[in-house]
Design an enzyme around this catalytic site. Structure first.
Site, short mmCIF file in Angstrom:
data_model
loop_
_atom_site.label_atom_id
_atom_site.label_comp_id
_atom_site.label_asym_id
_atom_site.label_seq_id
_atom_site.Cartn_x
_atom_site.Cartn_y
_atom_site.Cartn_z
CG MET B 1 85.57 45.89 40.03
SD MET B 1 87.06 45.11 40.56
CE MET B 1 87.29 45.89 42.12
CB CYS B 2 80.00 46.16 38.28
SG CYS B 2 80.21 47.44 37.02
N GLY B 3 79.74 45.42 41.16
CA GLY B 3 79.23 44.44 42.12
C GLY B 3 77.76 44.22 41.87
NE ARG B 32 83.15 43.06 42.19
CZ ARG B 32 84.16 42.32 41.74
NH1 ARG B 32 85.00 41.77 42.56
NH2 ARG B 32 84.30 42.11 40.44
CG ASN B 176 80.82 41.96 37.59
OD1 ASN B 176 81.53 42.87 37.20
ND2 ASN B 176 81.26 40.96 38.32
#
Lengths: 227, 300
Positions: B1-3, B32, B176
């Site tokens: 999870m990343c933004g 995120r 992401n």
């Protein structure tokens, strides 16, 4: 009509307010302003409310809905009406991925397009999409109806169980164990009823029906070498 | 999870507000990715004969002035350094390769984070808001900006492991998702002469792009080849000298949304990041299709 401002009270404030309304209350119509794409708006509502959300929403809007009629006056993010039990979730715009995922009942109407995995693992919901759906829609769909007035993306109905899929346009291709099926009178009647409820003006005869070939239900000993 | 988030200004009058418009977008993606954050801002282009380096050193008290003077003397060039926290922007008319070689030999703790004519890259561990403020990005003027908020799943939470990763002159990448064949690919790329600072999967994607671009591929070709060679799930946002590019893997399970008005084009992992922009309510909004390359403002 009562107004709730999400900017002022946040998602938790909105949802708590909706949970606290007694079932026999006359305060039935609620308008939510400034949704700002936040997640889980009007999630878990358990009562016959009319909820209008004035703008675009984030993920899981109307999830687990019971009885409420929720209208999103904008686009919806991932997992709109996820695991809905009953009631209506109506999206005026487009919906993102996994719309109506695992939903047990109720009606989900998307006036625009829905993205990939629309109706994934649906368990009894009726979904009507005015536009097209993306790839892997109705993946492992178990029960209910998915009506697509436009086209369906790749691998429609992959590993489908007993859900019924109706597509007016072109299905790019069908997923594993999904086949085209005969459109009988009972299906035309079902479809006419669904189109009517979703206020879509298409003739049921213009649709094709897809469903399970039921070949994946049991282990096929001829395929043993593949494992 | 990343933004991941990106903002490209079509209306030049908005350029003084770039950093201020972008701030709520990046902060909205904190949930995120609260580990680390990074930003590539495209601003203040240098002269044709100059190169702009984004450099970093773990020690905030590192003597950048010394680097400036020693570099000028060693390479007989002009060098100007502007320090912000652990990072520093170096503008020089020295040859890029010579500068990199000199830094490696004479300033071993210094990392080259990016280089080109316009790009400036800042990244660090910590909450996105804190990282953004630490580098005074709220007041940034510029043409476009991309950012990343990281929740590490594949490798350690370090400044070197945070995004964006440079992939060539004025090019950088934020990611992401996670790649499943990055170890094998890293070994292959090492044999091709690529060097790595971390065990990070996204750094492998960046090195892959760098290698492709060095071999003469256009950005579009490099991204198309990436669709074949990078296994895993990803949404990539690539900053270029004059815009940005977006691509998602063929299954497209990492979210992405784009929006455009007469004034700007924006991309984000989630709509709520874009919702802060003026005119967002009436923007044209769509999801990038799987395995499709979108570019803005440039000749990719």
């Amino acid at each position: 009509m009562h107004e709730l401002d999400l900017k002022a009270i946040g998602v938790t404030g909105i949802n708590q307010k909706l949970y606290n309304i007694p079932k026999d209350s006359n305060e039935r119509h609620w308008v939510i302003r400034n949704p700002m794409g936040q997640h889980a708006i009007a999630c878990g509502v358990d009562g016959p409310l009319m909820i209008d959300i004035m703008g675009h929403v984030g993920f899981y809007c109307g999830g687990m809905n019971k009885e409420a009629e929720i209208t999103i006056h904008g686009h919806a993010g991932v997992g709109v009406a996820e695991n809905m039990m009953s009631g209506v979730v109506w999206v005026k715009g487009n919906a993102s991925e996994s719309a109506g995922a695992t939903a047990n009942g109720g009606l989900l109407v998307i006036e625009g397009d829905a993205s990939s995995r629309c109706g994934i693992s649906m368990k009894g919901v009726d979904i009507v999409v005015g536009g097209s759906v993306g790839h892997m829609s109705a993946f492992m769909a178990q029960r209910g109806n998915l009506v697509v007035c436009g086209d369906a993306g790749e691998a429609l109905g992959d590993s489908i169980y007993e859900a019924r899929l109706y597509v007016r346009g072109r299905a790019v291709n069908l997923g594993s164990d999904c086949i085209e099926k005969e459109m009988r009178q009972e299906h035309l009647e079902d479809l006419a009823r669904l189109l009517d409820r979703a206020r879509m003006k298409h003739r049921p005869e213009a649709f094709r029906r897809y469903g399970s070939a039921r070949k994946l239900y049991n282990f096929n000993v001829d395929h043993a070498d593949a494992y | 999870m990343c933004g991941i988030v990106g903002l490209y200004l079509k209306n030049p009058r908005l350029q003084p507000q770039l950093g201020a418009m972008f701030k709520p977008m990046l902060i909205e993606m904190t949930a995120r990715g609260p580990d680390s954050a990074g930003v590539a801002v495209y601003r203040n282009p240098v002269k044709d004969n100059e190169v702009k380096f984004s450099l970093a050193h773990d020690d905030k008290a590192f003597n950048w002035r010394h680097v400036e003077g020693a570099l000028e003397e060693a390479l007989n060039c002009e060098a100007a350094i502007h320090q912000t926290g652990t990072h520093c922007i170096l503008v020089t008319d020295g040859k890029e390769e010579d500068v990199v070689k000199w830094l490696k030999a004479n300033a071993p703790g210094v990392r080259v984070v990016g280089s080109g004519h316009t790009v400036e890259i800042f990244k660090e561990t910590g909450l996105p808001e804190k990282v953004y403020d630490r580098f005074n990005l709220g007041s940034a003027t510029g043409t476009h900006i991309i950012g990343h908020t990281r929740m590490a799943t594949e490798s350690a939470v370090t400044t070197a492991g945070s995004h964006p990763f440079a992939t060539g002159a004025d090019l950088c990448l934020v990611h992401n998702g996670s790649l499943s064949n990055h170890n094998r690919l890293r070994e292959n790329l090492k044999r091709e002469g690529m060097e790595f600072q971390t065990e990070n999967d996204s750094e492998v994607a960046a090195a892959y792009m760098t290698w492709k671009l060095r071999g003469g591929a256009t950005l579009k070709q490099a991204l198309e080849d990436g669709l074949k060679d990078l296994d895993g799930f990803y949404t990539f946002l690539v900053g270029t000298a004059d815009g940005f590019a977006v691509v998602r893997d063929p299954i497209a399970c990492k979210h992405a949304v784009m929006a455009e008005t007469d004034d700007w084009v924006a991309m984000a992992t989630e709509w709520r990041a874009i919702a802060h922009l003026p005119g967002a309510d009436t923007a044209r909004i769509w999801e990038p299709e799987p395995a499709t390359i979108y570019t803005w403002g440039g000749n990719a």
